[in-house]
Enzyme design. Structure first.
Site, short mmCIF file in Angstrom:
data_model
loop_
_atom_site.label_atom_id
_atom_site.label_comp_id
_atom_site.label_asym_id
_atom_site.label_seq_id
_atom_site.Cartn_x
_atom_site.Cartn_y
_atom_site.Cartn_z
CG ASP A 9 1.15 -1.70 -1.50
OD1 ASP A 9 1.95 -1.39 -0.39
OD2 ASP A 9 0.01 -1.73 -1.19
CG ASP A 31 -2.49 0.19 2.94
OD1 ASP A 31 -3.15 0.24 2.22
OD2 ASP A 31 -1.23 -0.37 2.70
#
Ligand SMILES: [Zn+2]
Ligand SMILES: [Zn+2]
Length: 304
Positions: A66, A204
């Site tokens: 992603d 992240d």
């Protein structure tokens, strides 16, 4: 000088009807930097006012799909569009190998040079006049975040003080260029240098000290917030942060503003409550939508 931030993809893990996967573009003067390149990023950029041909660097935080599935397509389209300017590419350990393998696999069209390297905690490099610094993040795979800082600007010139010292307007430019004029030192009429704006992008990560350190004094922290605080257990398990944890990091680091991205699609229907969790801890928090363009200045951080 103001900086501008274009949020192309604000979603997590899988594209949803409302959000594309991770991709943010920061612009400072002529310097344009793409942070992460999730699937569909080039098409998102085509829907924005900016051209992807002006991107000088693409900085990837980690190799989860992603954050990188948009990269091969974008690199190829830049080639097919006749790009000749070199492109800076940075990512964590394993990144260079991954990109080279990908380029071999897809036999992409390349009309320009890639300046590509793996980077780790504490490494610095320049993108035009922007300084970039990497910092370690904690996500279960090799990962880094990036701090971008615009160059300092000269202090403000005070024409009234100069006139009071008997200087003429014809002298002003020389003083501003650092010259001593008629026995007057530039420091007598020019204020302290004004520090350039600083933007920090986490990718992240779980909450971690290196992030808080890197974000210290940032004008804007762009922080992942995959989960709401009620799902803190899931955030811990999968190496992510909650809205409240992102806000706590912004508060602890003394940031000017916080933007939440990488928000799970499970909150598409409850975004006010999600945002409120962060704002309770750090009031100057926004949760941008895809394709929103914000301007960051000394006077605030708002949509253009
Ligand atoms: Zn992700
Ligand atoms: Zn990830």
């Amino acid at each position: 000088m103001n900086m501008e931030v274009l949020f192309l993809g604000t979603g997590a893990s899988i594209p949803s009807r409302h959000r594309s996967p991770a991709c943010v573009v920061v612009r400072s003067g002529r310097d344009m930097v793409m942070l992460d390149c999730g699937e569909g990023s080039q098409r998102q950029m085509m829907l924005s006012p900016w051209s992807f041909m002006r991107i000088k660097a693409i900085l990837i935080t980690h190799l989860h799909g992603d954050h990188v599935f948009g990269l091969p397509g974008l690199l190829q389209t830049m080639g097919l569009s006749g790009r000749t300017d070199p492109l800076i590419l940075r990512g964590p350990a394993g990144f260079t190998h991954a990109v080279e393998t990908m380029m071999d696999l897809f036999q992409g069209v390349r009309s320009y040079d890639l300046d590509i390297a793996d980077v780790g905690d504490g490494e610095t490099f320049a993108v035009g006049e922007l300084g970039a610094e990497c910092f370690a993040t904690v996500h279960g795979v090799p990962s880094v975040g990036y701090a971008l800082r615009a160059a300092d600007r000269p202090g403000r010139f005070d024409p009234d003080a100069a006139a009071a010292l008997g200087l003429e307007p014809v002298d002003f430019r020389r003083l501003q260029q650092g010259e001593r004029v008629r026995g007057i030192d530039p420091a007598e009429v020019i204020g302290e240098p004004r520090p350039g704006m600083k933007v920090v992008y986490t990718g992240d990560t779980r909450p971690c000290g290196s992030l808080e350190e890197a974000a210290r004094g940032a004008d804007l922290l762009i922080h992942e917030a995959t989960y709401s605080d009620a799902e803190a257990g899931l955030a811990e398990k999968y190496g992510h942060a909650t809205a409240g944890q992102a806000a706590a990091a912004a508060a602890a680091a003394g940031c000017g503003h916080l933007a939440l991205i990488h928000v799970s699609s499970r909150y598409d229907d409850g975004r006010e409550a999600f945002l409120a969790e962060a704002q309770a801890v750090f009031p100057r928090t926004v949760m941008p939508d895809d394709l929103q363009l914000y301007r960051l200045g000394r006077d605030g951080f708002r949509p253009v």
